[in-house]
Design an enzyme around this catalytic site. Structure first.
Site, PDB file in Angstrom:
ATOM      1  N   ASP A  40      25.016  41.503  38.906  1.00  0.00           N
ATOM      2  CA  ASP A  40      25.939  41.530  37.768  1.00  0.00           C
ATOM      3  C   ASP A  40      25.196  41.052  36.526  1.00  0.00           C
ATOM      4  O   ASP A  40      24.392  40.125  36.583  1.00  0.00           O
ATOM      5  CB  ASP A  40      27.138  40.608  38.066  1.00  0.00           C
ATOM      6  CG  ASP A  40      28.325  40.906  37.187  1.00  0.00           C
ATOM      7  OD1 ASP A  40      29.378  41.278  37.724  1.00  0.00           O
ATOM      8  OD2 ASP A  40      28.194  40.770  35.947  1.00  0.00           O
ATOM      9  N   THR A  43      28.392  40.199  31.666  1.00  0.00           N
ATOM     10  CA  THR A  43      28.879  40.545  30.323  1.00  0.00           C
ATOM     11  C   THR A  43      30.102  39.678  30.044  1.00  0.00           C
ATOM     12  O   THR A  43      30.464  38.823  30.865  1.00  0.00           O
ATOM     13  CB  THR A  43      29.316  42.023  30.263  1.00  0.00           C
ATOM     14  OG1 THR A  43      30.489  42.193  31.076  1.00  0.00           O
ATOM     15  CG2 THR A  43      28.215  42.961  30.746  1.00  0.00           C
ATOM     16  N   ASP A 138      41.687  56.529  38.580  1.00  0.00           N
ATOM     17  CA  ASP A 138      42.566  57.702  38.498  1.00  0.00           C
ATOM     18  C   ASP A 138      42.576  58.306  37.088  1.00  0.00           C
ATOM     19  O   ASP A 138      43.067  59.413  36.882  1.00  0.00           O
ATOM     20  CB  ASP A 138      44.000  57.353  38.938  1.00  0.00           C
ATOM     21  CG  ASP A 138      44.664  56.276  38.089  1.00  0.00           C
ATOM     22  OD1 ASP A 138      44.010  55.725  37.189  1.00  0.00           O
ATOM     23  OD2 ASP A 138      45.859  55.981  38.332  1.00  0.00           O
ATOM     24  N   GLU A 139      42.032  57.560  36.106  1.00  0.00           N
ATOM     25  CA  GLU A 139      42.066  58.060  34.717  1.00  0.00           C
ATOM     26  C   GLU A 139      41.221  59.312  34.534  1.00  0.00           C
ATOM     27  O   GLU A 139      41.370  60.013  33.540  1.00  0.00           O
ATOM     28  CB  GLU A 139      41.621  56.965  33.749  1.00  0.00           C
ATOM     29  CG  GLU A 139      42.524  55.764  33.800  1.00  0.00           C
ATOM     30  CD  GLU A 139      42.458  54.879  32.568  1.00  0.00           C
ATOM     31  OE1 GLU A 139      41.842  55.265  31.571  1.00  0.00           O
ATOM     32  OE2 GLU A 139      43.048  53.788  32.624  1.00  0.00           O
ATOM     33  N   TYR A 162      36.335  55.878  27.913  1.00  0.00           N
ATOM     34  CA  TYR A 162      36.177  55.207  29.214  1.00  0.00           C
ATOM     35  C   TYR A 162      36.316  56.205  30.357  1.00  0.00           C
ATOM     36  O   TYR A 162      35.449  56.309  31.233  1.00  0.00           O
ATOM     37  CB  TYR A 162      37.212  54.076  29.368  1.00  0.00           C
ATOM     38  CG  TYR A 162      37.391  53.616  30.811  1.00  0.00           C
ATOM     39  CD1 TYR A 162      36.381  52.922  31.472  1.00  0.00           C
ATOM     40  CD2 TYR A 162      38.572  53.896  31.517  1.00  0.00           C
ATOM     41  CE1 TYR A 162      36.540  52.515  32.801  1.00  0.00           C
ATOM     42  CE2 TYR A 162      38.738  53.496  32.830  1.00  0.00           C
ATOM     43  CZ  TYR A 162      37.721  52.802  33.478  1.00  0.00           C
ATOM     44  OH  TYR A 162      37.874  52.415  34.783  1.00  0.00           O
ATOM     45  N   HIS A 296      46.564  58.104  24.167  1.00  0.00           N
ATOM     46  CA  HIS A 296      47.242  57.332  25.225  1.00  0.00           C
ATOM     47  C   HIS A 296      47.796  58.268  26.314  1.00  0.00           C
ATOM     48  O   HIS A 296      48.668  59.103  26.036  1.00  0.00           O
ATOM     49  CB  HIS A 296      48.390  56.553  24.579  1.00  0.00           C
ATOM     50  CG  HIS A 296      48.883  55.402  25.373  1.00  0.00           C
ATOM     51  ND1 HIS A 296      49.713  54.435  24.847  1.00  0.00           N
ATOM     52  CD2 HIS A 296      48.688  55.034  26.663  1.00  0.00           C
ATOM     53  CE1 HIS A 296      50.006  53.546  25.761  1.00  0.00           C
ATOM     54  NE2 HIS A 296      49.396  53.880  26.891  1.00  0.00           N
TER      55      HIS A 296
END
Ligand code: NAD
Ligand code: DAU
Length: 354
Positions: A40, A43, A138-139, A162, A296
């Site tokens: 990692d 961030t 799922d986006e 994103y 959106h």
């Protein structure tokens, strides 16, 4: 070095983040024979406090490194001879991707490529017991209308920087499977919630604002729908897919739990009023409708029947139970919140909401 066939060197990326920390804890505790390497970059979203309880476990190792640094990633693969990768490290917040898209390409696309290149170089065509597991969202499927569900065969149609970066990385993983025979599995999950989530996402942001009596910034009319899943149920799905998922397959993971934002927010307000001993309706007065998020997505809803039928997975925590646990965790961990909202969070908050 690996005499016991059950021994594996597993690289988990993003293990100091929200979902990653729950996955790391599950694997470290459940599989003492596995050597778990948590890589990692720490961030703003990575926090070693999230996994403090397991930092001294003999099968756990932390590596601070950035997946955008191809040379370091290759050297780490050579040194530790990872057998498998569970890749969670990512820039994960849609609003940040709207104001600063480039880092989403660097981390989510190039970073994923760097990991796969290092895996191919290290595995040298010997793919026995190897797997590259890409954790996705799922986006990538874009948005649904009033009805219907995302299945594993729904076409990709990402709408935010994103989701475009996650869609691109999914495509690259699949392409590496086809082109170089890299063994892989991908899962696309709905909205997670639970302890340790950074307070930029809806649920922890609103819990924190209610505690502080600050406005609750609802985008647009609040009539956007998300499918919510308790983070430990996602971690359990990841465990199952990692061990039993079919090579070159994808699995949708979701909570069968759709909520319009405004209804969820009202439920959260009700729970918080009780927990904070406030008058009924107090928290709802904080609701403030603000300018909508650009692009959106109206509605997400997952058809999780494939993972249910093939692997026997189903969510185990009800939404009310999960929200209670989540609220309790934030109320019991004020120092955790205080530490993450000091510093750069203030700048982000001003830019996004004030
Ligand atoms: P998070 O933002 O809480 O954590 C991300 C972690 O990745 C942090 O620990 C961060 O330090 C690390 N990281 C970021 N950039 C890095 C880099 N360049 N190199 C190394 N490490 C880096 O994210 P999360 O919500 O826990 O999501 C984890 C994964 O699950 C992501 O891939 C995300 O796309 C996916 N996902 C999230 C959700 C959700 O609801 N949160 C749902 C579905 C899928
Ligand atoms: O669906 C999975 C995805 O869920 C993950 O891939 C992402 O990493 C994760 O961030 C999440 O994305 P969302 O955009 O759905 O989550 P977020 O918590 O940002 O927003 C949830 C809903 O609440 C969305 O409709 C936008 C709305 N919202 C959000 C914030 C932060 C508000 O109305 N106000 C806010 O301040």
């Amino acid at each position: 070095m690996k005499d016991n066939p059950l021994e594996k060197n597993i690289l988990i990326t993003g293990g100091a983040g929200f979902i990653g920390s729950h996955v790391i804890r599950l694997f470290v505790n459940k599989y003492p024979n596995y050597r778990i390497f948590n890589l990692d970059a720490l961030t703003y979203a990575g926090n070693l406090e999230n996994i403090k309880d397991i930092e001294n476990a003999p099968n756990y190792h932390f590596i601070k490194a950035n997946i955008t640094d191809a040379k370091t990633i290759k050297a780490l693969f050579q040194k530790h001879q990872f057998d498998s990768v569970i890749h969670l490290a990512a820039e994960s917040h849609v609003d940040r991707s709207i104001s600063n898209p480039k880092i989403f390409v660097d981390t989510n696309v190039t970073g994923t490529l760097n990991l796969m290149e290092a895996a191919l170089e290290t595995w040298q065509g010997n793919f026995k017991n190897k797997i590259f597991y890409h954790i996705s969202t799922d986006e990538v499927y874009g948005t649904l209308g009033e009805t219907g569900l995302f299945t594993e065969t729904t076409s990709y149609a990402p709408n935010s920087p994103y989701s475009a970066s996650k869609a691109a990385s999914d495509h690259f993983v699949r392409a590496y499977g086809e082109t170089y025979n890299l063994p892989y599995v991908i899962s696309n999950c709905s909205n997670n919630y639970g302890p340790n989530q950074f307070p930029e996402k809806l649920i922890p942001l609103f819990i924190n604002n209610i505690i502080e009596n600050k406005a609750l910034p609802v985008y647009g009319d609040g009539k956007y729908t998300r499918d919510w899943l308790y983070v430990l149920d996602h971690a359990k799905a990841i465990d199952l897919i990692f061990h039993k998922g079919n090579n070159k397959s994808t699995y949708n993971v979701g909570g069968f739990n759709e909520w319009q934002n405004i209804d969820l927010i009202k439920l959260l307000c009700e729970i918080m009023d009780k927990k904070l001993d406030r008058n009924e309706g107090d928290s709802e007065t904080l609701i403030t409708f603000i300018k909508d998020r650009p692009g959106h997505d109206k509605r997400y809803a997952i058809d999780a029947s494939k993972i249910n039928k093939e692997l026997g997975w189903e969510p185990s925590v009800t939404f009310k139970e999960g929200l209670m646990k989540t609220v309790d965790w934030y109320l019991q961990n004020p120092a955790w919140i205080e530490a993450v909202v000091s510093g750069s969070y203030q700048e982000y908050y001003k830019m996004q909401y004030l």
